[in-house]
Design an enzyme around this catalytic site. Structure first.
Site, PDB file in Angstrom:
ATOM      1  N   ALA A  12      22.337  -3.908  -3.019  1.00 14.43           N
ATOM      2  CA  ALA A  12      21.654  -3.944  -4.321  1.00 14.43           C
ATOM      3  C   ALA A  12      20.177  -4.275  -4.212  1.00 14.43           C
ATOM      4  CB  ALA A  12      22.339  -4.967  -5.224  1.00 14.43           C
ATOM      5  N   GLY A  15      17.312   1.219  -3.879  1.00 15.27           N
ATOM      6  CA  GLY A  15      18.100   2.426  -4.047  1.00 15.27           C
ATOM      7  C   GLY A  15      19.007   2.396  -5.260  1.00 15.27           C
ATOM      8  N   GLY A  17      21.839   0.912  -5.717  1.00 13.81           N
ATOM      9  CA  GLY A  17      22.385  -0.391  -6.058  1.00 13.81           C
ATOM     10  C   GLY A  17      21.466  -1.159  -6.990  1.00 13.81           C
ATOM     11  N   SER A 132      30.425   9.721   0.110  1.00 11.85           N
ATOM     12  CA  SER A 132      29.393  10.747   0.267  1.00 11.85           C
ATOM     13  C   SER A 132      30.050  12.098   0.514  1.00 11.85           C
ATOM     14  CB  SER A 132      28.473  10.401   1.447  1.00 11.85           C
ATOM     15  OG  SER A 132      27.600  11.476   1.738  1.00 11.85           O
ATOM     16  N   TYR A 158      28.382   8.929  10.489  1.00 13.10           N
ATOM     17  CA  TYR A 158      28.229   8.686   9.051  1.00 13.10           C
ATOM     18  C   TYR A 158      29.335   9.379   8.270  1.00 13.10           C
ATOM     19  CZ  TYR A 158      26.116   8.472   4.409  1.00 13.10           C
ATOM     20  OH  TYR A 158      25.894   8.245   3.071  1.00 13.10           O
TER      21      TYR A 158
END
Length: 277
Positions: A12, A15, A17, A132, A158
């Site tokens: 957070a 970005g 968050g 994602s 990733y």
């Protein structure tokens, strides 16, 4: 009008968050921010008058300490947003012995969720996992090598970690939905943030050059995160599923539909963390 929720958001400090925290605060919810950088996290939290904590997910001891602090501070947690993560160079072994991408993106949120599980179950909470589209594009999990040590590339690691987020979402639903827990995984959009700053992946050129104009803003990505945090399971979204936008359940990597892999990956993750299966 619904009662304000207590919403814990990891990742957070910037970005999506940070953007989601601002949106949720404006809606009247109590947001609790978790970030790696004390300076950046305080910078986001202070204007909101929000509580904030720091933990580096490369160190699982810090994750366990964070969980103890959150449990002591908040007898009720309505939403846990597992949003922290990134695309990293590597392979890099953490002090805990795991590959960095796998630990930060999957093992750390897996551990945090389990350490908070009693509170989350008592609260009949929602768990929102930021996944994602990379799970579909790059993911191919080998259960004998969940860290992706073999044939490592930043994109592959990733993608596997984001696929792991979806497997975790399905596992949570299978194990705890009957006790009132709801969980969802989602792709926030291709967001213009600094999450690819620490990688050698070719994707860094998309995020750090003029190509970034084709990405959505952190505010739009944050709005997507906020939607799932405040949405009503069973009405606005279906527990145990993956969404690539707010409106419909989306197809992702075929491995995400493999119930045996969901179970085996859960067991492997729990074993690595010394948690009961």
């Amino acid at each position: 009008m619904t009662a304000p929720k207590t919403i814990v958001i990891t990742g957070a400090s910037d970005g999506i968050g940070a953007a989601a925290a601002q949106i949720l605060h404006a809606q009247g919810d109590k947001v609790v921010l978790v970030g790696r950088s004390p300076e950046k996290t305080e910078h986001v939290a202070k204007p909101l008058g929000a509580d904030w904590f720091t933990a580096d997910f490369q160190d699982l001891h810090q994750v366990r300490t964070l969980a103890k602090t959150l449990k002591a501070s908040y007898p009720r947690i309505d939403v846990l947003a597992n949003n922290a993560g990134g695309l990293f160079a590597g392979p890099e072994r953490t002090g805990d012995g795991f590959e960095k991408t796998f630990q930060v993106n999957h093992l750390a949120p897996f551990l945090l969720t389990h350490e908070l599980l009693d509170v989350l179950l008592d609260s009949r909470a929602s768990i929102v996992n930021t996944s994602s589209i990379a799970a579909k594009l790059f993911g191919r999990i080998n259960i004998d090598d969940p860290n992706t040590w073999n044939g490592f590339t930043p994109n592959k690691a990733y993608g596997n970690s984001k696929l792991a987020n979806i497997l975790f979402t399905r596992g949570l639903h299978q194990r705890y939905s009957a006790q009132g827990l709801s969980t969802v995984a989602f792709h926030p959009g291709n967001v213009a943030t600094n999450f690819a700053a620490e990688t050698t992946s070719y994707l860094r050129h998309v995020y750090r050059t003029a190509l970034s104009r084709f990405l959505i803003t952190p505010e739009r990505g944050g709005a997507n995160l906020a939607y799932f945090c405040t949405g009503m399971p069973g009405t606005d979204w279906e527990s145990g599923r993956y969404y690539s936008d707010r409106r419909r359940i989306s197809r992702t990597n075929p491995q995400a539909a493999d119930d045996n892999l969901v179970h085996r990956h859960w067991e492997a993750s729990a074993h690595m963390l010394g948690l009961p299966v």
